[in-house]
Design an enzyme around this catalytic site. Structure first.
Site, PDB file in Angstrom:
ATOM      1  N   LYS A 111       0.822  -1.217   0.000  1.00 40.26           N
ATOM      2  CA  LYS A 111       0.000   0.000   0.000  1.00 40.26           C
ATOM      3  C   LYS A 111       0.851   1.259   0.000  1.00 40.26           C
ATOM      4  O   LYS A 111       0.473   2.254  -0.619  1.00 40.26           O
ATOM      5  CB  LYS A 111      -0.943   0.008   1.208  1.00 40.26           C
ATOM      6  CG  LYS A 111      -2.048  -1.037   1.116  1.00 40.26           C
ATOM      7  CD  LYS A 111      -3.015  -0.897   2.264  1.00 40.26           C
ATOM      8  CE  LYS A 111      -4.013  -2.046   2.311  1.00 40.26           C
ATOM      9  NZ  LYS A 111      -4.799  -2.069   3.533  1.00 40.26           N
ATOM     10  N   LYS A 192      -4.752 -10.651  -7.106  1.00 38.80           N
ATOM     11  CA  LYS A 192      -6.046 -10.964  -6.498  1.00 38.80           C
ATOM     12  C   LYS A 192      -7.111  -9.937  -6.881  1.00 38.80           C
ATOM     13  O   LYS A 192      -6.799  -8.771  -7.118  1.00 38.80           O
ATOM     14  CB  LYS A 192      -5.917 -11.089  -4.979  1.00 38.80           C
ATOM     15  CG  LYS A 192      -5.554  -9.819  -4.277  1.00 38.80           C
ATOM     16  CD  LYS A 192      -5.672  -9.982  -2.771  1.00 38.80           C
ATOM     17  CE  LYS A 192      -5.523  -8.604  -2.135  1.00 38.80           C
ATOM     18  NZ  LYS A 192      -5.912  -8.517  -0.752  1.00 38.80           N
ATOM     19  N   LYS A 195     -10.881  -4.418  -4.586  1.00 44.09           N
ATOM     20  CA  LYS A 195     -11.684  -3.234  -4.858  1.00 44.09           C
ATOM     21  C   LYS A 195     -10.807  -2.001  -5.055  1.00 44.09           C
ATOM     22  O   LYS A 195     -11.226  -1.035  -5.660  1.00 44.09           O
ATOM     23  CB  LYS A 195     -12.731  -3.016  -3.770  1.00 44.09           C
ATOM     24  CG  LYS A 195     -12.230  -3.028  -2.360  1.00 44.09           C
ATOM     25  CD  LYS A 195     -13.397  -3.115  -1.378  1.00 44.09           C
ATOM     26  CE  LYS A 195     -12.904  -3.464   0.017  1.00 44.09           C
ATOM     27  NZ  LYS A 195     -13.978  -3.787   0.933  1.00 44.09           N
TER      28      LYS A 195
HETATM   29  P1  AMP Z   1     -10.582  -6.252   2.194  1.00 43.65           P
HETATM   30  O1  AMP Z   1     -11.497  -6.031   1.059  1.00 43.65           O
HETATM   31  O2  AMP Z   1      -9.165  -6.245   1.787  1.00 43.65           O
HETATM   32  O3  AMP Z   1     -10.908  -5.418   3.412  1.00 43.65           O
HETATM   33  O4  AMP Z   1     -10.823  -7.758   2.660  1.00 43.65           O
HETATM   34  C1  AMP Z   1     -11.960  -8.216   3.344  1.00 43.65           C
HETATM   35  C2  AMP Z   1     -11.891  -9.725   3.452  1.00 43.65           C
HETATM   36  O5  AMP Z   1     -11.993 -10.319   2.144  1.00 43.65           O
HETATM   37  C3  AMP Z   1     -10.579 -10.254   4.035  1.00 43.65           C
HETATM   38  O6  AMP Z   1     -10.842 -11.363   4.864  1.00 43.65           O
HETATM   39  C4  AMP Z   1      -9.783 -10.676   2.841  1.00 43.65           C
HETATM   40  O7  AMP Z   1      -8.882 -11.716   3.133  1.00 43.65           O
HETATM   41  C5  AMP Z   1     -10.876 -11.166   1.882  1.00 43.65           C
HETATM   42  N1  AMP Z   1     -10.469 -10.968   0.479  1.00 43.65           N
HETATM   43  C6  AMP Z   1     -10.197  -9.785  -0.132  1.00 43.65           C
HETATM   44  N2  AMP Z   1      -9.871  -9.971  -1.431  1.00 43.65           N
HETATM   45  C7  AMP Z   1      -9.952 -11.309  -1.652  1.00 43.65           C
HETATM   46  C8  AMP Z   1      -9.747 -12.146  -2.802  1.00 43.65           C
HETATM   47  N3  AMP Z   1      -9.422 -11.634  -3.985  1.00 43.65           N
HETATM   48  N4  AMP Z   1      -9.912 -13.481  -2.645  1.00 43.65           N
HETATM   49  C9  AMP Z   1     -10.276 -14.011  -1.445  1.00 43.65           C
HETATM   50  N5  AMP Z   1     -10.480 -13.294  -0.337  1.00 43.65           N
HETATM   51  C10 AMP Z   1     -10.329 -11.960  -0.415  1.00 43.65           C
END
Ligand code: AMP
Ligand code: TRP
Length: 326
Positions: A111, A192, A195
């Protein structure tokens, strides 16, 4: 009953990766565990946000989580900033973790490389996350694979605190789902689905309309050898589709692979499975969207339940470290 805790940032929309990697697991856990789920709005402040954007995203995320299946009667759902114990314990955690440990976090490197303004909070982010988890005597933390390092540092912090000041915190474990742990970008299957990434064609939102889902999955990058098998290294695009289909239908990628010989068929079925998975979520979200006061009421109840647990842990930690009289 074992306690489960997890958190998610209110930074934009939920995507298929969040849903399959984390939220499906959150919903499943509330049946058999004592579950606590938190919208981590303080973590969202680590990157600059407009106040209106933060407010709207936080409410929308709460509505999405309820639409996905989190039941405020079964689990505790609340906003991190409304429970002051999180910021209070975070300072104790910052003073327990070392600069070197924080400096090894790959999420920070990632980041800080992508953003112009690097806040102090972005660097100490894992200390706040440790506070989130440890405040609830958490046994299990369901998250996607990308959070592995953050859970490990939480365990290290808890163990160090316990050994310096006596037993204070439960040392938590992560739970990573077998299928869906890592959903990749449909256009760039080497990274991955995310968003924050500027890849609209590679990301499917939980609120995406059905035509657009079909289009994006049909255009997903595959490869030219024509063979359908699960191999994330050699066949990242096809394997990602298999992971999505498997996670959406509670199967394994290897199992679903045996049912296909053509990429086109795999794509059509994957699109259909995703649409069916999202349909009821979208309907429920539209309902909740029309009554924000009800969501705010549920969140307020959630905060007061969360405080009942977290205030006890904070007091224990403050006593052990010497801030309060024993
Ligand atoms: P975040 O959007 O980064 O706040 O992530 C929220 C949750 O979604 C966390 O538990 C991440 O590990 C999971 N997560 C985010 N992106 C992915 C992805 N591409 N594949 C699987 N899990 C994800
Ligand atoms: N860092 C997590 C993410 O980006 C969000 C988070 C904050 C979290 N606190 C948490 C996840 C506590 C699990 C437990 O996804």
């Amino acid at each position: 009953m074992a306690r489960v805790f997890s958190g998610i940032q209110p930074s934009g929309e939920l995507h298929l990766g969040n849903l399959l990697g984390a939220l499906v697991n959150w919903v499943n856990h509330q049946k058999s565990h004592d579950a606590v789920y938190c919208i981590v709005d303080l973590h969202a402040l680590t990157l600059p946000k407009r106040p209106e954007e933060l407010r709207e995203n936080s409410l929308k995320l709460a509505q999405l989580l309820i639409a996905v299946g989190l039941d405020p009667d079964k689990s505790i759902l609340f906003m991190q900033s409304h429970v002051p114990e999180h910021s209070q314990l975070a300072w104790l955690m910052e003073c327990t973790v070392s600069f070197g440990e924080l400096n090894r976090m790959t999420a920070f490197k990632d980041k800080s490389g992508r953003n112009e303004f690097i806040s102090g909070g972005l660097f100490t982010y894992p200390a706040l996350q440790a506070a989130d988890i440890l405040l609830y005597d958490t046994d299990l933390v369901p998250v996607g694979d990308d959070q592995r390092q953050h859970i490990e540092i939480t365990r290290d912090i808890a163990e160090r605190f316990n050994s310096r000041f006596g037993n204070t915190f439960v040392v938590p474990k992560h739970v990573i789902p077998p299928a869906g742990a890592r959903i990749m970008d449909l256009q760039h299957p080497d990274r991955k689905m995310s968003k924050s990434e500027t890849s609209p064609a590679g990301t499917i939102s939980v609120l995406e309309d059905h035509d657009s889902i079909t289009k994006k999955i049909k255009r997903a990058v595959t490869d030219s050898d024509g063979e359908i098998r699960f191999d994330s290294n050699l066949k990242p695009g096809v394997s990602n589709l298999l992971s999505i289909l498997a996670a959406a239908t509670s199967s394994t990628p290897e199992e679903v692979a045996t049912g296909y010989s053509r990429y086109g068929d795999l794509k059509i079925d994957t699109a259909e499975a995703v649409i069916e998975l999202l349909r009821p979520i979208q309907v429920k979200f539209r309902e909740l969207e029309s009554d924000p006061a009800e969501t705010n009421r549920l969140l307020k109840l959630g905060s007061s339940k969360a405080r009942e647990i977290s205030s006890v842990t904070l007091e224990r930690a403050m006593t052990k470290i010497g801030l309060l009289n024993a």
